[in-house]
Write a protein that holds these residues in place. Structure first.
Motif, PDB file in Angstrom:
ATOM      1  N   ASN A  68       0.861  -1.179   0.000  1.00  0.00           N
ATOM      2  CA  ASN A  68       0.000   0.000   0.000  1.00  0.00           C
ATOM      3  C   ASN A  68       0.897   1.228   0.000  1.00  0.00           C
ATOM      4  OD1 ASN A  68      -2.529  -1.348   0.134  1.00  0.00           O
ATOM      5  ND2 ASN A  68      -2.197  -1.727   2.311  1.00  0.00           N
ATOM      6  N   LEU A  69       0.966   1.914  -1.136  1.00  0.00           N
ATOM      7  CA  LEU A  69       1.841   3.073  -1.260  1.00  0.00           C
ATOM      8  C   LEU A  69       1.301   4.271  -0.494  1.00  0.00           C
ATOM      9  CD1 LEU A  69       2.590   2.737  -5.078  1.00  0.00           C
ATOM     10  CD2 LEU A  69       3.989   1.917  -3.167  1.00  0.00           C
ATOM     11  N   SER A  70       0.000   4.336  -0.370  1.00  0.00           N
ATOM     12  CA  SER A  70      -0.670   5.398   0.376  1.00  0.00           C
ATOM     13  C   SER A  70      -2.082   4.928   0.665  1.00  0.00           C
ATOM     14  CB  SER A  70      -0.683   6.708  -0.434  1.00  0.00           C
ATOM     15  OG  SER A  70      -1.513   6.582  -1.568  1.00  0.00           O
ATOM     16  N   GLU A  71      -2.913   5.805   1.205  1.00  0.00           N
ATOM     17  CA  GLU A  71      -4.305   5.443   1.441  1.00  0.00           C
ATOM     18  C   GLU A  71      -5.052   5.218   0.128  1.00  0.00           C
ATOM     19  OE1 GLU A  71      -6.133   8.362   3.838  1.00  0.00           O
ATOM     20  OE2 GLU A  71      -5.035   7.843   5.672  1.00  0.00           O
ATOM     21  N   LYS A  72      -4.508   5.746  -0.985  1.00  0.00           N
ATOM     22  CA  LYS A  72      -5.204   5.660  -2.261  1.00  0.00           C
ATOM     23  C   LYS A  72      -4.541   4.715  -3.256  1.00  0.00           C
ATOM     24  CE  LYS A  72      -7.260  10.293  -2.175  1.00  0.00           C
ATOM     25  NZ  LYS A  72      -7.414  11.563  -2.931  1.00  0.00           N
ATOM     26  N   ALA A  73      -3.280   4.388  -3.056  1.00  0.00           N
ATOM     27  CA  ALA A  73      -2.538   3.649  -4.070  1.00  0.00           C
ATOM     28  C   ALA A  73      -2.058   2.293  -3.556  1.00  0.00           C
ATOM     29  CB  ALA A  73      -1.348   4.466  -4.557  1.00  0.00           C
ATOM     30  N   TYR A  74      -2.175   1.275  -4.415  1.00  0.00           N
ATOM     31  CA  TYR A  74      -1.723  -0.087  -4.106  1.00  0.00           C
ATOM     32  C   TYR A  74      -0.877  -0.602  -5.263  1.00  0.00           C
ATOM     33  CZ  TYR A  74      -1.881  -5.181  -4.167  1.00  0.00           C
ATOM     34  OH  TYR A  74      -1.528  -6.507  -4.259  1.00  0.00           O
ATOM     35  N   MET A  75       0.168  -1.355  -4.939  1.00  0.00           N
ATOM     36  CA  MET A  75       1.038  -1.923  -5.959  1.00  0.00           C
ATOM     37  C   MET A  75       1.357  -3.373  -5.613  1.00  0.00           C
ATOM     38  SD  MET A  75       4.964  -0.874  -6.924  1.00  0.00           S
ATOM     39  CE  MET A  75       5.538  -1.592  -5.375  1.00  0.00           C
ATOM     40  N   GLY A  76       1.422  -4.223  -6.620  1.00  0.00           N
ATOM     41  CA  GLY A  76       1.826  -5.601  -6.431  1.00  0.00           C
ATOM     42  C   GLY A  76       2.785  -6.029  -7.528  1.00  0.00           C
ATOM     43  N   ILE A  77       3.825  -6.765  -7.171  1.00  0.00           N
ATOM     44  CA  ILE A  77       4.798  -7.283  -8.131  1.00  0.00           C
ATOM     45  C   ILE A  77       5.042  -8.753  -7.816  1.00  0.00           C
ATOM     46  CG2 ILE A  77       7.147  -7.103  -9.052  1.00  0.00           C
ATOM     47  CD1 ILE A  77       7.205  -4.199  -8.218  1.00  0.00           C
ATOM     48  N   SER A  78       5.066  -9.584  -8.831  1.00  0.00           N
ATOM     49  CA  SER A  78       5.345 -11.000  -8.603  1.00  0.00           C
ATOM     50  C   SER A  78       6.177 -11.568  -9.747  1.00  0.00           C
ATOM     51  CB  SER A  78       4.043 -11.794  -8.455  1.00  0.00           C
ATOM     52  OG  SER A  78       3.301 -11.769  -9.656  1.00  0.00           O
ATOM     53  N   LEU A  79       6.998 -12.568  -9.424  1.00  0.00           N
ATOM     54  CA  LEU A  79       7.779 -13.330 -10.390  1.00  0.00           C
ATOM     55  C   LEU A  79       7.416 -14.798 -10.207  1.00  0.00           C
ATOM     56  CD1 LEU A  79      11.293 -11.691  -9.791  1.00  0.00           C
ATOM     57  CD2 LEU A  79       9.644 -11.086 -11.575  1.00  0.00           C
ATOM     58  N   TYR A  80       7.257 -15.519 -11.296  1.00  0.00           N
ATOM     59  CA  TYR A  80       6.866 -16.918 -11.163  1.00  0.00           C
ATOM     60  C   TYR A  80       7.596 -17.793 -12.178  1.00  0.00           C
ATOM     61  CZ  TYR A  80       3.689 -15.744 -15.020  1.00  0.00           C
ATOM     62  OH  TYR A  80       3.164 -15.308 -16.212  1.00  0.00           O
ATOM     63  N   ASN A  81       7.731 -19.055 -11.818  1.00  0.00           N
ATOM     64  CA  ASN A  81       8.359 -20.055 -12.674  1.00  0.00           C
ATOM     65  C   ASN A  81       7.502 -21.312 -12.600  1.00  0.00           C
ATOM     66  OD1 ASN A  81      10.044 -21.634 -14.181  1.00  0.00           O
ATOM     67  ND2 ASN A  81      11.706 -21.704 -12.701  1.00  0.00           N
ATOM     68  N   THR A  82       7.008 -21.762 -13.739  1.00  0.00           N
ATOM     69  CA  THR A  82       6.119 -22.921 -13.798  1.00  0.00           C
ATOM     70  C   THR A  82       6.720 -24.004 -14.682  1.00  0.00           C
ATOM     71  OG1 THR A  82       4.142 -21.543 -13.513  1.00  0.00           O
ATOM     72  CG2 THR A  82       3.810 -23.741 -14.424  1.00  0.00           C
ATOM     73  N   LYS A  83       6.753 -25.224 -14.164  1.00  0.00           N
ATOM     74  CA  LYS A  83       7.166 -26.381 -14.952  1.00  0.00           C
ATOM     75  C   LYS A  83       5.953 -27.295 -15.121  1.00  0.00           C
ATOM     76  CE  LYS A  83      12.065 -26.441 -13.686  1.00  0.00           C
ATOM     77  NZ  LYS A  83      13.181 -27.262 -13.136  1.00  0.00           N
ATOM     78  N   THR A  84       5.679 -27.655 -16.356  1.00  0.00           N
ATOM     79  CA  THR A  84       4.499 -28.456 -16.670  1.00  0.00           C
ATOM     80  C   THR A  84       4.914 -29.775 -17.318  1.00  0.00           C
ATOM     81  OG1 THR A  84       3.168 -26.468 -17.015  1.00  0.00           O
ATOM     82  CG2 THR A  84       2.322 -28.526 -17.932  1.00  0.00           C
ATOM     83  N   GLN A  85       4.350 -30.847 -16.823  1.00  0.00           N
ATOM     84  CA  GLN A  85       4.543 -32.157 -17.424  1.00  0.00           C
ATOM     85  C   GLN A  85       3.311 -32.514 -18.264  1.00  0.00           C
ATOM     86  OE1 GLN A  85       7.325 -33.988 -17.167  1.00  0.00           O
ATOM     87  NE2 GLN A  85       8.334 -32.551 -15.774  1.00  0.00           N
ATOM     88  N   ASP A  86       3.564 -33.121 -19.423  1.00  0.00           N
ATOM     89  CA  ASP A  86       2.471 -33.544 -20.321  1.00  0.00           C
ATOM     90  C   ASP A  86       1.552 -32.389 -20.695  1.00  0.00           C
ATOM     91  OD1 ASP A  86       3.262 -36.286 -20.300  1.00  0.00           O
ATOM     92  OD2 ASP A  86       2.322 -36.518 -18.337  1.00  0.00           O
ATOM     93  N   MET A  87       2.156 -31.239 -20.980  1.00  0.00           N
ATOM     94  CA  MET A  87       1.357 -30.067 -21.320  1.00  0.00           C
ATOM     95  C   MET A  87       0.511 -30.326 -22.560  1.00  0.00           C
ATOM     96  SD  MET A  87       2.563 -26.173 -22.087  1.00  0.00           S
ATOM     97  CE  MET A  87       1.336 -24.904 -22.443  1.00  0.00           C
ATOM     98  N   LEU A  88      -0.760 -29.926 -22.499  1.00  0.00           N
ATOM     99  CA  LEU A  88      -1.675 -30.052 -23.634  1.00  0.00           C
ATOM    100  C   LEU A  88      -1.408 -28.928 -24.624  1.00  0.00           C
ATOM    101  CD1 LEU A  88      -4.870 -30.826 -21.545  1.00  0.00           C
ATOM    102  CD2 LEU A  88      -3.624 -32.456 -22.971  1.00  0.00           C
ATOM    103  N   ALA A  89      -1.080 -29.297 -25.863  1.00  0.00           N
ATOM    104  CA  ALA A  89      -0.725 -28.299 -26.865  1.00  0.00           C
ATOM    105  C   ALA A  89      -1.406 -28.622 -28.186  1.00  0.00           C
ATOM    106  CB  ALA A  89       0.782 -28.249 -27.049  1.00  0.00           C
TER     107      ALA A  89
END
Length: 238
Positions: A68-89
């Protein structure tokens, strides 16, 4: 043949909150996606069925910050890594005139997401969400069905019994190497605007009007995407 699938999908998250406005987190999740009846059994002039498909499973590790940057402002940051087996393509089938769904042995997706919300006053708020991601199969080739960039931004209005919104949606293309956009079976990039308004005319009833693709943009998402679309609805709660 009849098929059934069973899978346990746990999720674990750890959070650290140094103050009331800041949260750091790390999470792990295991997900499960079974092939649909369409992918297993559909047959047409352009699609071949594949009843031997297996469910895909994914393991995702994510780290992020919510602030929460202030009473009016919100920020979110995320990093992700996904490994998929038998992915449907979606891929070329043994029939050169048809495509079908297959299982990719392994796929990897790395991405980042940024989220920002701002409350201008008691009536108006805005938001911005940006996703950047890169997905590759076990041969280190890009998986084109996953767009590299997605952007959503919008403005919300709420006052008394009225609410309204206008939003923009952008997605980069989902074309394979060598594909040409702007025609049947292509997956074009697009930016469209949507808008809507609703009115609470009773304690438990709301009437609404929504317009998708406000400016009637032309683009292809396999088939030609719908142009400007109007929806009118009445919702009752009990």
């Amino acid at each position: 043949d009849e098929k059934s699938y069973t899978e346990l999908s746990p999720k674990l998250a750890l959070t650290y909150t140094p103050d009331d406005d800041t949260t750091y987190y790390v999470s792990y999740g295991h997900s499960f996606n079974q092939p649909t009846l369409y992918k297993l059994y559909s047959e047409s002039t352009s699609i071949m069925a594949n009843p031997y498909l297996k469910p895909e499973t994914s393991d995702t590790l994510e780290i992020g910050l919510k602030k929460n940057l202030s009473e009016k402002a919100y920020m979110g940051i995320s990093l992700y890594n996904t490994k998929t087996q038998d992915m449907l393509a979606y891929a070329q089938s043994p029939d050169p005139n048809k495509r079908w769904y297959i299982n990719i042995d392994e796929a990897k997706r790395m991405g980042a997401e940024f989220d920002f919300k701002f409350k201008h006053d008691d009536k108006i708020s805005s938001y911005l969400n940006v996703t950047m991601q890169n997905a590759k199969d076990d041969n280190d080739k890009r998986i084109s069905s996953i767009p590299k960039r997605i952007v959503n931004l919008g403005l919300d209005y709420n006052y008394d019994k009225w609410s309204a919104y206008i939003e923009g949606q952008y997605s980069s293309d989902r074309l394979d190497d060598g594909d040409i956009g702007g025609k049947l079976y292509s997956e074009d990039p697009f930016f469209i605007a949507n808008a809507g308004v609703s009115y609470k005319f009773m304690k438990n009833a709301v009437v609404s009007l929504a317009v998708r693709n406000l400016f009637d943009r032309d683009y292809w998402q396999w088939y030609k995407a719908p142009g400007r679309t109007w929806n009118v609805g009445v919702d009752f709660t009990f």
